[in-house]
Design a protein around this motif. Structure first.
Motif, PDB file in Angstrom:
ATOM      1  N   PRO A 165       0.807  -1.229   0.000  1.00  0.00           N
ATOM      2  CA  PRO A 165       0.000   0.000   0.000  1.00  0.00           C
ATOM      3  C   PRO A 165       0.838   1.276   0.000  1.00  0.00           C
ATOM      4  O   PRO A 165       0.334   2.345  -0.351  1.00  0.00           O
ATOM      5  CB  PRO A 165      -0.810  -0.127   1.290  1.00  0.00           C
ATOM      6  N   ILE A 166       2.085   1.170   0.387  1.00  0.00           N
ATOM      7  CA  ILE A 166       2.941   2.356   0.493  1.00  0.00           C
ATOM      8  C   ILE A 166       3.871   2.405  -0.705  1.00  0.00           C
ATOM      9  O   ILE A 166       4.600   1.439  -0.973  1.00  0.00           O
ATOM     10  CB  ILE A 166       3.755   2.330   1.794  1.00  0.00           C
ATOM     11  N   PRO A 167       3.882   3.494  -1.462  1.00  0.00           N
ATOM     12  CA  PRO A 167       4.764   3.574  -2.633  1.00  0.00           C
ATOM     13  C   PRO A 167       6.228   3.673  -2.237  1.00  0.00           C
ATOM     14  O   PRO A 167       6.562   4.060  -1.109  1.00  0.00           O
ATOM     15  CB  PRO A 167       4.295   4.842  -3.343  1.00  0.00           C
ATOM     16  N   VAL A 168       7.095   3.326  -3.167  1.00  0.00           N
ATOM     17  CA  VAL A 168       8.531   3.518  -2.970  1.00  0.00           C
ATOM     18  C   VAL A 168       8.829   4.995  -3.215  1.00  0.00           C
ATOM     19  O   VAL A 168       8.586   5.500  -4.320  1.00  0.00           O
ATOM     20  CB  VAL A 168       9.347   2.646  -3.940  1.00  0.00           C
ATOM     21  N   PRO A 169       9.329   5.727  -2.225  1.00  0.00           N
ATOM     22  CA  PRO A 169       9.542   7.168  -2.413  1.00  0.00           C
ATOM     23  C   PRO A 169      10.556   7.451  -3.518  1.00  0.00           C
ATOM     24  O   PRO A 169      11.479   6.671  -3.762  1.00  0.00           O
ATOM     25  CB  PRO A 169      10.077   7.632  -1.057  1.00  0.00           C
TER      26      PRO A 169
ATOM     27  N   ALA B  29      14.153   7.396  -2.446  1.00  0.00           N
ATOM     28  CA  ALA B  29      14.730   6.064  -2.253  1.00  0.00           C
ATOM     29  C   ALA B  29      15.113   5.445  -3.596  1.00  0.00           C
ATOM     30  O   ALA B  29      16.159   4.806  -3.727  1.00  0.00           O
ATOM     31  CB  ALA B  29      13.741   5.164  -1.517  1.00  0.00           C
ATOM     32  N   LEU B  30      14.271   5.658  -4.608  1.00  0.00           N
ATOM     33  CA  LEU B  30      14.613   5.176  -5.944  1.00  0.00           C
ATOM     34  C   LEU B  30      15.889   5.839  -6.450  1.00  0.00           C
ATOM     35  O   LEU B  30      16.748   5.187  -7.045  1.00  0.00           O
ATOM     36  CB  LEU B  30      13.469   5.461  -6.916  1.00  0.00           C
ATOM     37  N   SER B  31      16.002   7.142  -6.192  1.00  0.00           N
ATOM     38  CA  SER B  31      17.197   7.863  -6.638  1.00  0.00           C
ATOM     39  C   SER B  31      18.441   7.371  -5.916  1.00  0.00           C
ATOM     40  O   SER B  31      19.518   7.247  -6.511  1.00  0.00           O
ATOM     41  CB  SER B  31      17.009   9.364  -6.431  1.00  0.00           C
ATOM     42  N   LEU B  32      18.302   7.085  -4.619  1.00  0.00           N
ATOM     43  CA  LEU B  32      19.448   6.569  -3.876  1.00  0.00           C
ATOM     44  C   LEU B  32      19.876   5.208  -4.411  1.00  0.00           C
ATOM     45  O   LEU B  32      21.069   4.911  -4.523  1.00  0.00           O
ATOM     46  CB  LEU B  32      19.100   6.460  -2.388  1.00  0.00           C
ATOM     47  N   GLY B  33      18.894   4.366  -4.730  1.00  0.00           N
ATOM     48  CA  GLY B  33      19.228   3.010  -5.162  1.00  0.00           C
ATOM     49  C   GLY B  33      19.644   2.909  -6.617  1.00  0.00           C
ATOM     50  O   GLY B  33      20.544   2.144  -6.955  1.00  0.00           O
ATOM     51  N   LEU B  34      18.978   3.690  -7.489  1.00  0.00           N
ATOM     52  CA  LEU B  34      19.186   3.543  -8.931  1.00  0.00           C
ATOM     53  C   LEU B  34      19.809   4.764  -9.581  1.00  0.00           C
ATOM     54  O   LEU B  34      20.112   4.741 -10.775  1.00  0.00           O
ATOM     55  CB  LEU B  34      17.846   3.230  -9.618  1.00  0.00           C
ATOM     56  N   GLY B  35      19.990   5.824  -8.813  1.00  0.00           N
ATOM     57  CA  GLY B  35      20.656   7.007  -9.344  1.00  0.00           C
ATOM     58  C   GLY B  35      19.841   7.707 -10.413  1.00  0.00           C
ATOM     59  O   GLY B  35      18.608   7.750 -10.387  1.00  0.00           O
ATOM     60  N   GLU B  36      20.537   8.251 -11.399  1.00  0.00           N
ATOM     61  CA  GLU B  36      19.900   9.069 -12.426  1.00  0.00           C
ATOM     62  C   GLU B  36      18.908   8.280 -13.262  1.00  0.00           C
ATOM     63  O   GLU B  36      17.939   8.844 -13.790  1.00  0.00           O
ATOM     64  CB  GLU B  36      20.966   9.690 -13.337  1.00  0.00           C
TER      65      GLU B  36
END
Length: 297
Positions: A246-250, A253-260
């Protein structure tokens, strides 16, 4: 000779070669390793083709080669590889085709809906101009190299492809394990549109465009039913009979993990419609995401 195909060992290239051969068409694959038979020609994207005459007599070329966009984190070095593999590789192929005494009638060259940049919730077709960002700039340069084929009288089509749904890999292959564990979740706000197409429709559209002699320029290879990322998440979760988180991935957090790549490839919105493809008479096998996922999975 029949059809020249680059990127023939990739997900879409493999499917296309199979379909062409099923139609009884001869296929010549441009490969980066030493050629293993009369159906292969060695090339090095970015370098002049050693023997362009090996392509003499082909009726068409389909150019799909390029380094994978989403397979790794983008360093500056990898971004340069993304550009070189597309821009220099297309230049190599087009230069070779322009040298032929009998060039192919048509070149279909890959591109992406990233050309349009982030377009929010607006429905857009091929009349929309270029957007902003690294991927939009890359698509513009990529398509510009392909357009040079027109100077040799070759009908040129650039394939602005959306998210391809395949049961043999690609994006679905990467996320299905998470969804089957009930861990699928919207990305960022979830309001960004994803324009998708099934592998079967992508192949069908390419075969259609090889035949449709009046179609040229950019063509969107997307279904007529783009959906938001949140809707995509819910539909895929239902398709594998699991719930979604129910909670989206912020976005941070996506930027931290996958960068640009996360900021440029996952979070922008592309509500893209296949205007020219539909107008040319192509009939989609899959227009609804739920039906498409059932067919693919």
């Amino acid at each position: 000779m029949g059809i020249i195909v680059t990127g023939a060992s990739g997900l879409l290239g493999t499917a296309l070669v199979e379909a062409l051969r099923d139609e009884g068409r001869e296929v010549v694959r441009l490969v980066r390793r030493p050629a293993r038979g009369p159906g292969e020609v060695t090339w090095r994207p970015g370098d002049k083709l050693a023997d362009p005459s090996a392509l003499e007599g082909a009726e068409a070329a389909v150019h799909l080669a390029g380094a994978p966009i989403g397979d790794r984190r983008w360093s500056e070095a990898y971004k340069r590889e993304l550009v070189a593999s597309r821009v220099a590789g297309t230049r190599t192929l087009v230069d070779a085709l322009r040298e032929l005494s009998s060039p192919p009638e048509v070149l279909l060259s890959a591109s992406g809906v990233d050309f349009y940049g982030d377009t929010g919730d607006r429905e857009i077709d091929e009349s929309q101009g270029k957007g902003d960002g690294f991927l939009a700039d890359l698509c513009e340069r990529w398509e510009g190299e392909a357009a040079r084929a027109g100077e040799a009288g070759i009908r040129t089509v650039t394939l602005r492809t959306g998210l391809v749904l395949s049961g043999r890999g690609g994006m679905l292959g990467r996320v299905l394990p998470l969804f089957r564990m009930g861990l699928g979740a919207p990305l960022g706000s979830g309001r960004q549109y994803w324009s998708w197409i099934t592998e079967a429709d992508w192949v069908g559209a390419v075969l259609h465009l090889l035949r449709e002699r009046e179609v040229r320029g950019p063509v969107n290879l997307t279904s007529p039913g783009p959906v938001t990322n949140a809707a995509f998440t819910r539909t895929l979760a239902r398709a594998v009979r699991r719930g979604a988180m129910p909670i989206p991935v912020p976005a941070f957090a996506l930027s931290l993990g996958l960068g640009e790549f996360a900021r440029a490839g996952l979070l922008p919105s592309h509500r893209v419609l296949p205007g020219k493809l539909a107008a040319s008479g192509y009939r989609f096998a899959h227009t609804r995401l739920d039906e498409a996922l059932r067919a693919v999975l």
